[in-house]
Design a protein around this motif. Sequence first.
Motif, PDB file in Angstrom:
ATOM      1  N   LEU A 580       7.818   6.318  -0.867  1.00  0.00           N
ATOM      2  CA  LEU A 580       8.214   5.610   0.352  1.00  0.00           C
ATOM      3  C   LEU A 580       6.993   5.006   1.038  1.00  0.00           C
ATOM      4  O   LEU A 580       6.997   3.835   1.442  1.00  0.00           O
ATOM      5  N   ALA A 581       5.920   5.811   1.158  1.00  0.00           N
ATOM      6  CA  ALA A 581       4.699   5.313   1.799  1.00  0.00           C
ATOM      7  C   ALA A 581       4.201   4.077   1.058  1.00  0.00           C
ATOM      8  O   ALA A 581       3.850   3.057   1.674  1.00  0.00           O
ATOM      9  N   TYR A 582       4.191   4.163  -0.264  1.00  0.00           N
ATOM     10  CA  TYR A 582       3.716   3.022  -1.065  1.00  0.00           C
ATOM     11  C   TYR A 582       4.547   1.772  -0.766  1.00  0.00           C
ATOM     12  O   TYR A 582       3.998   0.694  -0.478  1.00  0.00           O
ATOM     13  N   TYR A 583       5.879   1.912  -0.810  1.00  0.00           N
ATOM     14  CA  TYR A 583       6.715   0.710  -0.671  1.00  0.00           C
ATOM     15  C   TYR A 583       6.684   0.149   0.753  1.00  0.00           C
ATOM     16  O   TYR A 583       6.774  -1.064   0.941  1.00  0.00           O
ATOM     17  N   VAL A 584       6.534   1.018   1.759  1.00  0.00           N
ATOM     18  CA  VAL A 584       6.438   0.498   3.134  1.00  0.00           C
ATOM     19  C   VAL A 584       5.147  -0.328   3.271  1.00  0.00           C
ATOM     20  O   VAL A 584       5.159  -1.451   3.792  1.00  0.00           O
ATOM     21  N   ALA A 585       4.036   0.225   2.780  1.00  0.00           N
ATOM     22  CA  ALA A 585       2.755  -0.512   2.862  1.00  0.00           C
ATOM     23  C   ALA A 585       2.864  -1.816   2.073  1.00  0.00           C
ATOM     24  O   ALA A 585       2.331  -2.855   2.484  1.00  0.00           O
ATOM     25  N   TYR A 586       3.560  -1.768   0.952  1.00  0.00           N
ATOM     26  CA  TYR A 586       3.735  -2.959   0.117  1.00  0.00           C
ATOM     27  C   TYR A 586       4.506  -4.028   0.896  1.00  0.00           C
ATOM     28  O   TYR A 586       4.103  -5.197   0.942  1.00  0.00           O
ATOM     29  N   GLU A 587       5.605  -3.596   1.525  1.00  0.00           N
ATOM     30  CA  GLU A 587       6.423  -4.542   2.308  1.00  0.00           C
ATOM     31  C   GLU A 587       5.621  -5.134   3.458  1.00  0.00           C
ATOM     32  O   GLU A 587       5.863  -6.251   3.882  1.00  0.00           O
ATOM     33  N   ARG A 588       4.694  -4.364   3.995  1.00  0.00           N
ATOM     34  CA  ARG A 588       3.879  -4.858   5.113  1.00  0.00           C
ATOM     35  C   ARG A 588       2.689  -5.689   4.627  1.00  0.00           C
ATOM     36  O   ARG A 588       1.875  -6.146   5.436  1.00  0.00           O
ATOM     37  N   GLY A 589       2.557  -5.804   3.316  1.00  0.00           N
ATOM     38  CA  GLY A 589       1.511  -6.664   2.745  1.00  0.00           C
ATOM     39  C   GLY A 589       0.100  -6.143   2.977  1.00  0.00           C
ATOM     40  O   GLY A 589      -0.834  -6.925   3.194  1.00  0.00           O
ATOM     41  N   LEU A 590      -0.070  -4.833   2.914  1.00  0.00           N
ATOM     42  CA  LEU A 590      -1.385  -4.247   3.241  1.00  0.00           C
ATOM     43  C   LEU A 590      -2.189  -3.903   1.979  1.00  0.00           C
ATOM     44  O   LEU A 590      -1.614  -3.773   0.902  1.00  0.00           O
ATOM     45  N   PRO A 591      -3.502  -3.737   2.133  1.00  0.00           N
ATOM     46  CA  PRO A 591      -4.345  -3.399   0.964  1.00  0.00           C
ATOM     47  C   PRO A 591      -4.187  -1.924   0.608  1.00  0.00           C
ATOM     48  O   PRO A 591      -4.977  -1.076   1.014  1.00  0.00           O
ATOM     49  N   ILE A 592      -3.178  -1.617  -0.167  1.00  0.00           N
ATOM     50  CA  ILE A 592      -2.731  -0.234  -0.384  1.00  0.00           C
ATOM     51  C   ILE A 592      -3.838   0.686  -0.916  1.00  0.00           C
ATOM     52  O   ILE A 592      -4.005   1.800  -0.427  1.00  0.00           O
ATOM     53  N   ASP A 593      -4.576   0.223  -1.889  1.00  0.00           N
ATOM     54  CA  ASP A 593      -5.580   1.119  -2.500  1.00  0.00           C
ATOM     55  C   ASP A 593      -6.817   1.302  -1.630  1.00  0.00           C
ATOM     56  O   ASP A 593      -7.570   2.249  -1.817  1.00  0.00           O
ATOM     57  N   LYS A 594      -7.025   0.339  -0.722  1.00  0.00           N
ATOM     58  CA  LYS A 594      -8.243   0.406   0.102  1.00  0.00           C
ATOM     59  C   LYS A 594      -7.894   0.199   1.564  1.00  0.00           C
ATOM     60  O   LYS A 594      -8.218  -0.828   2.153  1.00  0.00           O
ATOM     61  N   PRO A 595      -7.203   1.161   2.179  1.00  0.00           N
ATOM     62  CA  PRO A 595      -6.823   0.975   3.583  1.00  0.00           C
ATOM     63  C   PRO A 595      -8.052   0.862   4.493  1.00  0.00           C
ATOM     64  O   PRO A 595      -9.110   1.401   4.165  1.00  0.00           O
ATOM     65  N   ARG A 596      -7.860   0.167   5.605  1.00  0.00           N
ATOM     66  CA  ARG A 596      -8.998  -0.107   6.505  1.00  0.00           C
ATOM     67  C   ARG A 596      -9.663   1.200   6.989  1.00  0.00           C
ATOM     68  O   ARG A 596      -9.012   2.213   7.174  1.00  0.00           O
ATOM     69  N   ASN A 597     -10.940   1.107   7.209  1.00  0.00           N
ATOM     70  CA  ASN A 597     -11.772   2.178   7.792  1.00  0.00           C
ATOM     71  C   ASN A 597     -11.924   3.426   6.917  1.00  0.00           C
ATOM     72  O   ASN A 597     -12.583   4.374   7.323  1.00  0.00           O
ATOM     73  N   LEU A 598     -11.287   3.461   5.775  1.00  0.00           N
ATOM     74  CA  LEU A 598     -11.290   4.689   4.980  1.00  0.00           C
ATOM     75  C   LEU A 598     -12.181   4.584   3.745  1.00  0.00           C
ATOM     76  O   LEU A 598     -12.620   3.502   3.380  1.00  0.00           O
TER      77      LEU A 598
END
Length: 605
Positions: A580-598
């Motif tokens: 679920l986390a993966y698909y929500v981030a995907y739908e939001r168009g975010l850089p899934i493997d490299k989230p900001r600040n992390l």
Amino acid sequence: MCGIIGYIGKSEATGILLQGLKNLEYRGYDSGGIAVLNRNKLQVVKAKGEIKCLEEKLGKSNLKGSLGIGHTRWATHGKANEINAHPHCSKHFAVVHNGIIENYKEIKESLAMSGITFESETDTEVIPKLLELNYSGDVLQAIRKTVKLLEGSYALGIICTDHMESFYCTKKGSPLIIGIGEDENFIASDINPLLHYTNNAVYMEDGETAEITANHVAVFDSSFAEIKKEIKTIQLHKSAADKGDFEHFMLKEIYEEPAVVKASLHSVTDDGDAVFTDMPFGEADFKNLSRIYIVGCGSAYHVGLIAKYNFEKVAKIPAFAEYAGEFRYADTVIDESCLVIIISQSGETADSLAALKQAKEMGAKTISIVNVPESSIAKMSHYNILTLAGAEVAVATTKAFSCQLCVLNMLCLYIARQRNACTEVFSEIAVNMSRLLPKKIERVLLKADELKTLAKKIKDIDRCFFLGRNVDFGVSLEGALKLKEISYIDCVGYPASELKHGTISLIEKDTVCFGLISSNDLLSKTVSNLTEVTARGARVIVFAPESLAENLGQFETVITYPDSIPFLTPSIEVIPLQLLAYYVAYERGLPIDKPRNLAKSVTVE
Ligand code: M6R
């Protein structure tokens, strides 16, 4: 945090360094840079942002040379800009650094009094300046004098313009590996970049320094006497570091879970028994334990929290899950009757390493569960259990989490049996049921479309709650962390019972609440908490085993997963939350493997 790389050989260094930085990028992606030596001249290119920005810049430069170092940064001191990007240089030296120089301010002040100026805000820049000051033709001597003055942690790659045939590295408290090739040699923060070129590696220990040419590696101990180091064979295969046909590492790693859970379980079980070969603690040690602390950071802490309930229920021993960064400063009363279990994917997390060191110094028995062989935590603990998750690249952990949890459960059974706290029959049932976990996880993966549809429905929410009791509270924390770190939605994991003591005031019409119910024991209790939030307008989505679905009552959505025994169910329960986390981030168009600040590996406090 940060990744360092170095190369010397016959090939052009730039491409090799760039590829290496791509493999190390999960360690930090605020900026990148490389320095290549050509005809005794340093050529340095740096760029703010991900390594692809550095790649673009390199495309316009024409770096030549077969000796160089590179860096990918997770900013600690100074903004994520080009000036603060590594390598940092002085007249003769270029340096890449992973770690933190704690006394950099004092050094900077002293150097400034001698008229030395600085360009960046980083702690690292003091290193090339000190090397310069200490240099009179002998680089090893300059390194020796310099590291004496440094407090904190470092893995350093160093090149000197006077030496076209060699480069140098040294370390204290941060990981560093030398890759041994044919007529070429490498350094790297971890083995991932080396897998493309060699399976032979020398693992550097704290206080060691190396002089590396294309054909020879000389390693020196802390007094700079030359020592002989063993060349070890790297076990991981190159494909582990590739995305294959998947769009993201995270999804690839979720789909690897059945196989890696199977392998990890296989390594600690045999014919219905949990088996830990060469365990240095015997029956008497386990019988005399007064308590167990399970210590880790982030998801590793959640593994500990879930397992804590099993240790108390099955091994009948007081067990506490602790955040490593809190544990190390808490004056917890530890003695030789305590077992401290440290969990860490990377085996390098600074807080977890410090907690382990402290527990050991206080006399505790220590066991680590780690995914990276030869990592600092694996080497420091009295006994290490290696999870067989393979290289995990996505910042959000999935497969390593699952391997840690099933291995820790097997350790719980082993300790329970040593203490005569559970029957042989229960232990055998649990081990045999654990063998079915990979197939059950596969069945959850078949629900990907259902979770994708759910993700589309909730993708625009700003906030949500994950609610559960006992082990389900542990899984709630993990579900919330997974979703928040890659989707940037404000997610809170909360004990379902606690909500009414304050936090329920945040529930309003359409607030999304995920209810986690993994067994019949607490079903009615959690259902009643979920009914309370429904009454206040919340949208409730429940995750539960198939057999419990019809006892749940009316909620907006119910996602089911295969049943197991309560002791093992969290290992299945967590999988739909990861998807679920993966698909929500995907739908939001975010850089899934490299989230900001992390960054993947948190080697700073
Ligand atoms: O390498 P470690 O397991 O010690 O890392 C601990 C945490 O930093 C890690 O689990 C982190 O919380 C993950 N990003 C969570 O997905």
